[in-house]
Design a protein around this motif. Structure first.
Motif, mmCIF file in Angstrom:
data_model
loop_
_atom_site.group_PDB
_atom_site.id
_atom_site.type_symbol
_atom_site.label_atom_id
_atom_site.label_comp_id
_atom_site.label_asym_id
_atom_site.label_seq_id
_atom_site.Cartn_x
_atom_site.Cartn_y
_atom_site.Cartn_z
ATOM 1 N N ALA A 84 82.447 7.720 3.862
ATOM 2 C CA ALA A 84 81.688 7.798 2.607
ATOM 3 C C ALA A 84 81.002 9.152 2.487
ATOM 4 O O ALA A 84 81.003 9.765 1.406
ATOM 5 C CB ALA A 84 80.667 6.669 2.544
ATOM 6 N N GLU A 85 80.437 9.647 3.574
ATOM 7 C CA GLU A 85 79.779 10.957 3.565
ATOM 8 C C GLU A 85 80.788 12.070 3.294
ATOM 9 O O GLU A 85 80.527 12.989 2.521
ATOM 10 C CB GLU A 85 79.075 11.188 4.901
ATOM 11 N N ARG A 86 81.956 11.971 3.918
ATOM 12 C CA ARG A 86 82.998 12.971 3.707
ATOM 13 C C ARG A 86 83.428 13.004 2.242
ATOM 14 O O ARG A 86 83.542 14.077 1.636
ATOM 15 C CB ARG A 86 84.213 12.671 4.593
ATOM 16 N N LEU A 87 83.618 11.831 1.648
ATOM 17 C CA LEU A 87 84.045 11.763 0.252
ATOM 18 C C LEU A 87 82.962 12.272 -0.698
ATOM 19 O O LEU A 87 83.267 12.925 -1.686
ATOM 20 C CB LEU A 87 84.443 10.328 -0.100
ATOM 21 N N GLU A 88 81.711 11.976 -0.371
ATOM 22 C CA GLU A 88 80.608 12.459 -1.196
ATOM 23 C C GLU A 88 80.543 13.984 -1.171
ATOM 24 O O GLU A 88 80.378 14.629 -2.210
ATOM 25 C CB GLU A 88 79.284 11.869 -0.719
ATOM 26 N N LYS A 92 81.111 16.530 -4.358
ATOM 27 C CA LYS A 92 80.128 17.549 -4.742
ATOM 28 C C LYS A 92 80.751 18.935 -4.756
ATOM 29 O O LYS A 92 80.482 19.745 -5.647
ATOM 30 C CB LYS A 92 78.928 17.517 -3.805
ATOM 31 N N THR A 93 81.593 19.225 -3.781
ATOM 32 C CA THR A 93 82.263 20.523 -3.700
ATOM 33 C C THR A 93 83.191 20.732 -4.875
ATOM 34 O O THR A 93 83.199 21.807 -5.483
ATOM 35 C CB THR A 93 83.071 20.633 -2.386
ATOM 36 N N GLN A 94 83.937 19.716 -5.226
ATOM 37 C CA GLN A 94 84.867 19.829 -6.354
ATOM 38 C C GLN A 94 84.142 19.952 -7.681
ATOM 39 O O GLN A 94 84.629 20.599 -8.585
ATOM 40 C CB GLN A 94 85.829 18.641 -6.377
ATOM 41 N N LYS A 95 82.989 19.352 -7.812
ATOM 42 C CA LYS A 95 82.211 19.473 -9.045
ATOM 43 C C LYS A 95 81.739 20.899 -9.269
ATOM 44 O O LYS A 95 81.594 21.327 -10.400
ATOM 45 C CB LYS A 95 80.991 18.551 -8.993
#
Length: 97
Positions: A84-88, A92-95
């Motif tokens: 979950a942390e990795r996906l979050e 955020k990086t992609q945004k």
């Protein structure tokens, strides 16, 4: 006369349900979910109240399974939190791009 329940039949695993994680039989509720709530301080009674389609016996069966297999369940909980942390972070990086 009351019906006797074989507690060994209250928890099972199916490869097609939650990736084969142990679940409360006849439901989609994982032992991991019950363990997380328990580790957050909820009592078995409070968990049964919150997940109203579960009986207190089912919640206690999940907790017994958790305590008998604590290392594996805790490792699954940690792996889920890491993912979950990795996906979050990825989100955020992609945004920002």
């Amino acid at each position: 006369m009351a019906t006797i329940t074989d507690i060994g039949k209250l928890i099972n695993c199916h490869p097609g349900i939650h990736g084969g994680s142990p679940i409360i039989a006849g439901t989609g509720v994982t032992v991991r979910r019950i363990a997380i709530w328990y580790k957050q301080g909820y009592s078995a009674e409070e968990i049964a109240d919150q997940i109203s389609h579960l009986t207190l016996a089912q919640v206690y069966a999940a907790l017994a399974y958790y305590h008998a297999n604590r290392d594996q369940i805790d490792a699954d909980i940690a792996a889920e939190a890491d993912e979950a942390e990795r996906l979050e972070k990825l989100h955020k990086t992609q945004k920002l791009l």
